[in-house]
Design an enzyme around this catalytic site. Structure first.
Site, PDB file in Angstrom:
ATOM      1  CG  HIS A 123      -1.866   1.000   1.450  1.00 26.15           C
ATOM      2  ND1 HIS A 123      -1.571   2.281   1.841  1.00 26.15           N
ATOM      3  CD2 HIS A 123      -3.208   0.960   1.283  1.00 26.15           C
ATOM      4  CE1 HIS A 123      -2.706   2.978   1.925  1.00 26.15           C
ATOM      5  NE2 HIS A 123      -3.710   2.198   1.583  1.00 26.15           N
ATOM      6  CG  ASP A 200       0.532  -2.468   6.062  1.00 27.62           C
ATOM      7  OD1 ASP A 200      -0.396  -2.479   6.899  1.00 27.62           O
ATOM      8  OD2 ASP A 200       0.466  -1.854   4.978  1.00 27.62           O
ATOM      9  CD  GLN A 203      -6.950  -4.469   4.568  1.00 29.22           C
ATOM     10  OE1 GLN A 203      -7.871  -5.109   5.057  1.00 29.22           O
ATOM     11  NE2 GLN A 203      -7.129  -3.269   4.051  1.00 29.22           N
ATOM     12  CE  LYS A 226      -7.208   0.140   6.332  1.00 27.81           C
ATOM     13  NZ  LYS A 226      -7.905   0.518   5.110  1.00 27.81           N
ATOM     14  CB  CYS A 365      -3.811   3.287  -1.340  1.00 31.72           C
ATOM     15  SG  CYS A 365      -4.904   4.646  -0.995  1.00 31.72           S
TER      16      CYS A 365
END
Ligand code: PMP
Length: 410
Positions: A123, A200, A203, A226, A365
């Site tokens: 991203h 990261d 998610q 999220k 993104c």
């Protein structure tokens, strides 16, 4: 048993209509998830009953607010199995987590000739801060490629991780492909060449159990919005010795122990990295979101998403002209990205919207990823704790309708 209908009743927005008579089918949780009542109420309660600034006043309300703010940190630490709450830094979002590390750790540790390794599926939040740092410090960015099926070229890791690599920063789960990367393996590979590893988890943490000690990462970042929590807050986790050695990112109140006209002495962790009045209501909301997800049990959340995602991928693959991006036949994050021959993703999203279905269209993104695939955009449906198989069926029906609108042959 995981009771989706019961979960759905926790989200007031799921009972609303997008247009008169058209109920909402929310398939855009990967961009931002909806909020359960308990999260909304926790923030409301703070503003209605005990709003005050934290860490400052000695009055009752300030004490209550401070306790709630710091309790949220404890909840987050437990949720991701951090060794201590001081290693949880509240930031604005995952993006700010990367910027904090790039700015603070990066400027102190990265110089000319050094390399930072990313992957081609990142991203922008995990690309641009490093591009800024590399340009400033004369460092080089490298990108571990992905295969056509959206899995990382792990067999080439040895080529990309070298003695020059200072940091390997990669996504645990791709927000486009849904690929679940072998996080521990990647962290170990980084450590084997003496590099640090940053994950990261934007998610990951909302969808699966996260254990920073099992992963052994040096830094990890994710966003509250999220994972059922409010916007405006995210988390940076770091190993204590690294965070302690790092200079402050932003300067101001709260992040200092002492200030004179000549200089300042920074505060201890975690406040060293939390300059100014922090995100109090947001932290309290995030704490409630963590409670909510813990109540559902992350293993159950993951299992529900796995089955709904498998069903979605299977159903979508039967639509003529539809190409799914990302791996098949393996565990998959809760996203289904696709292109549909003859219809631009924005047109797809617009037609679906008329049926009350919210999906994302664009580059998500991840422009370099799309560029490598030779496309400018894709459509993405994403799933969460409340997604029903019937909603997938409606998505498929609506995509057939889109094909009819564009007069594509059945
Ligand atoms: N990384 C990934 C994999 C993401 O999906 C996102 C959000 N789309 C981010 C980072 C950035 O999150 P935020 O915009 O909340 O900072």
């Amino acid at each position: 048993m995981y009771d989706v209908e019961k979960v759905r009743a926790d989200f007031p927005i799921l009972a609303t209509e997008v247009y008169p008579g058209v109920p909402l089918i929310y398939l855009d949780s990967a961009a931002s998830s909806q909020k359960p009542t308990t999260v909304i109420q926790a923030m409301d309660d703070y503003y209605q009953r005990y709003h005050a600034n934290v860490h400052r006043g000695v009055h009752k309300l300030s004490e209550m607010a401070t306790t709630a703010y710091e309790m949220a940190r404890v909840k987050v630490a437990e949720f991701i199995h951090a060794p201590a709450p001081e290693q949880i830094i509240f930031v604005g979002n995952a993006t700010e987590g990367f910027n904090l590390v790039a700015h603070s750790w990066g400027r102190a540790n990265v110089g000319p000739g050094d390399e930072i390794l990313l992957t081609e599926m990142e991203h922008h939040a995990n690309i641009v801060p490093w591009q800024i740092l590399a340009a400033e410090r004369g460092a080089t960015l490298r990108f571990l490629p992905f295969h056509e099926d959206g899995t990382l070229a792990l067999e080439r890791l040895g080529e990309f991780l070298t003695k020059r690599t200072k940091l390997f920063s990669f996504t645990a789960v791709s927000n486009v492909f849904g690929t679940i990367n072998p996080v521990r393996e990647l962290v170990d590979a980084a450590h084997a060449v003496g590099a640090l590893a940053m994950v990261d988890a934007a998610q990951l943490t909302p969808h699966m159990p996260t254990d920073v000690q099992a992963i052994d990462c040096d830094f990890l970042a994710f966003s509250s919005h999220k994972m059922c929590g409010p916007t405006g807050i995210g988390v940076l986790y770091g190993k204590r010795e690294l965070l302690e050695a790092m200079p402050p990112f932003l300067g101001g109140g709260d992040m200092i122990r002492r200030v004179t006209f000549e200089g300042f002495i920074p505060n201890e962790l975690p406040w060293k990295f939390e300059a100014g009045t922090p995100r109090i209501a947001e932290a309290i909301g995030l704490g409630a979101a963590v409670d909510y997800l813990t109540g559902l049990e992350m293993e159950a959340v993951q299992a529900h998403e796995q089955s709904i995602t498998a069903y979605a991928l299977e159903s979508l693959s039967e639509i003529p002209g539809l190409t799914l991006l990302g791996p098949r036949g393996v565990r998959h994050g809760g996203v289904a990205s696709f292109t549909l021959q003859g219809i631009h993703p924005h047109d797809i999203a617009e037609i679906l919207d008329k049926d009350g279905i919210a999906i994302r269209a664009g580059h998500h993104c991840a422009m370099p990823l799309h560029h490598k695939l030779g496309i400018t955009a894709s459509a993405r449906a994403s799933f969460y704790v409340h997604t029903l198989p019937a909603e997938i069926d409606k998505l498929v029906a609506s995509l057939h309708r889109a094909r009819d609108v564009f007069r594509l042959e059945r």
